[in-house]
Enzyme design. Structure first.
Site, PDB file in Angstrom:
ATOM      1  N   ASP A  48      14.384  -3.175  -7.252  1.00  0.00           N
ATOM      2  CA  ASP A  48      13.847  -1.975  -7.028  1.00  0.00           C
ATOM      3  C   ASP A  48      14.871  -1.023  -6.597  1.00  0.00           C
ATOM      4  OD1 ASP A  48      12.244   0.251  -6.733  1.00  0.00           O
ATOM      5  OD2 ASP A  48      10.529  -0.984  -6.223  1.00  0.00           O
TER       6      ASP A  48
ATOM      7  N   TYR B  22       8.208  -2.966  -1.234  1.00  0.00           N
ATOM      8  CA  TYR B  22       6.933  -1.864  -1.589  1.00  0.00           C
ATOM      9  C   TYR B  22       5.652  -2.783  -1.835  1.00  0.00           C
ATOM     10  CZ  TYR B  22       4.269   1.000  -4.466  1.00  0.00           C
ATOM     11  OH  TYR B  22       2.945   1.607  -4.990  1.00  0.00           O
TER      12      TYR B  22
ATOM     13  N   ARG C  95       3.836   2.999 -28.737  1.00  0.00           N
ATOM     14  CA  ARG C  95       3.764   1.920 -28.194  1.00  0.00           C
ATOM     15  C   ARG C  95       4.794   0.830 -28.292  1.00  0.00           C
ATOM     16  NH1 ARG C  95       1.129  -3.194 -29.308  1.00  0.00           N
ATOM     17  NH2 ARG C  95       0.101  -2.174 -31.163  1.00  0.00           N
TER      18      ARG C  95
ATOM     19  N   LYS D  93       9.583   9.246  -8.827  1.00  0.00           N
ATOM     20  CA  LYS D  93      10.187   9.717  -7.760  1.00  0.00           C
ATOM     21  C   LYS D  93      11.619  10.562  -8.023  1.00  0.00           C
ATOM     22  CE  LYS D  93       6.955   7.202  -5.609  1.00  0.00           C
ATOM     23  NZ  LYS D  93       6.567   6.253  -6.729  1.00  0.00           N
TER      24      LYS D  93
END
Length: 389
Positions: free
Chosen positions: A174, A102, A48, A199
């Site tokens: 982005d 987006y 984490r 992606k």
């Protein structure tokens, strides 16, 4: 030999690899432990905390690809976006979002930010002046997306960066559609670069991940809050992503070439009303794309001629897959109004120019001739059914 002097394929292949000191294997070993020693060690490791051996190696590779000092990897693109936004915003702050955005980012803004006392504005367009019009005295962040999803608008990163620096505002982008192969925003002054690593970084439609690249100072800020939110990525997926990145430059360049040819084909097809691709000279911001991109990407969108049913067209495809997500080696198409932007209202979609008949095309690495044949046969079926109806 510094990272910046290495070729892109060399960076993809070698930077950040974890050395197999025991068996001298040619690829990074995978460390699956969730528990590490805390005494007599230089680093107290915990998944984490984004500092397992595989996590650290992958972050070095992503930072080298984006020309930044550091990077962090997350469990999804939205985890990367939300963790980064919440690291720089608090109650009483304001953020300006680019209008063309987006759908998941838009939904996060309108459903979550007000819960934390954070106000936001969407610009009327995607130019720097549109963003400037929305700036308030308490604006802390400007968030852009270029090329945008799904209409491939292009925003002038230098102009946005200069505007933000004058007002001491942090800029975020982005960069998913471009990938680090086609565009490096920090070279144009942008502070923080975000990716859905699902992606182009992943590239095979089989993993889910996110990434953020920035200065060490900004990454430290994101890290401080992210260790509380718990959006870390499993080491198995980290290893798969590091493996996939080795071929990213090769894949993306092939997709660039294919998308350029497909955009030209579609633009000259009488059954297509509009094509959105920054590599076309007819694109509104073609010259700007030429200036800040070294490749135009594998994504484009188009609208069928009025009267032709987009859903029926996609169902008639035989090779290209009607499928969610994007950037795999296989070509896919989808309807943004039913998928990526389904959480937006029809009114808000129309403000962005997203029509019900818009089709988003993620171009893969297949032979262009095969893709063209598939589109032509699908169009023929749709036209025939339209006439018969």
């Amino acid at each position: 030999m510094t990272n910046k002097r290495k070729g892109i394929n060399t960076i993809c292949t070698h930077v950040g690899e974890v050395k197999d000191e025991q068996f001298k294997g040619a690829v990074s070993p995978i460390y699956m432990a969730s528990s590490y020693a805390f005494e007599d060690v230089e680093v107290k490791r915990y998944p984490r905390y984004f500092n397992t051996p595989n996590q650290e190696g992958l972050c070095k590779k992503i930072a080298a690809l984006e020309h930044t000092e550091a990077a962090l990897i997350f469990s999804s693109g939205m985890a990367a976006i939300s963790h980064t936004l919440m690291a720089f915003l608090k109650a009483g702050d304001h953020i300006v979002f680019q209008q063309t955005l987006y759908g998941g980012t838009y939904n996060f803004a309108v459903t979550q930010l007000e819960k934390y006392g954070i106000s936001y504005s969407f610009s009327e367009g995607w130019k720097a002046k549109d963003l400037e019009n929305e700036i308030k005295p308490n604006t802390k962040v400007i968030y852009i997306e270029t090329p945008s999803n799904p209409l491939l608008t292009i925003t002038d990163m230098n102009a946005v960066s200069n505007l933000a620096k004058e007002k001491n505002i942090v800029t975020m982008i982005d960069n998913t559609f471009a990938s680090p192969i086609n565009q490096n925003p920090v070279d144009f002054g942008i502070d923080i670069v975000i990716h859905s690593a699902t992606k182009y970084m992943g590239g095979h439609s089989d993993i889910c991940a996110g990434a953020v690249a920035a200065s060490q100072e900004h990454i430290d800020t994101i890290w401080q809050s992210s260790i509380c939110f718990g959006g870390s990525l499993s080491d198995q997926t980290v290893w798969l992503l590091e493996r996939s990145l080795k071929t990213m430059a090769l894949r993306v360049k092939a997709q660039n070439d294919n998308a350029q040819q497909m955009a030209a084909f579609l633009e000259n097809n009488v059954d297509i009303d509009a094509v959105y691709y920054p590599g076309l000279k007819s694109h509104e911001d073609y010259n700007l794309a030429m200036k800040q991109m070294c490749g135009f990407g594998g994504m484009l969108s188009f609208e069928l001629k009025e009267g032709l049913d987009a859903s029926a067209f996609m169902k008639a495809l035989q090779l290209i897959k009607p499928s969610m997500s994007l950037a795999g080696v296989e070509s896919t198409m989808l309807s943004p109004v039913l998928t990526s932007h389904a959480l937006m209202s029809k009114e808000d979609r129309e403000k962005q120019g997203i029509k019900d008949g818009l089709i988003r095309f993620s171009v893969g690495i297949e032979e262009v001739e095969d893709l063209i044949m598939d589109i032509e046969q699908a169009l023929a079926k749709v036209k025939l059914n339209t006439v018969l109806a």
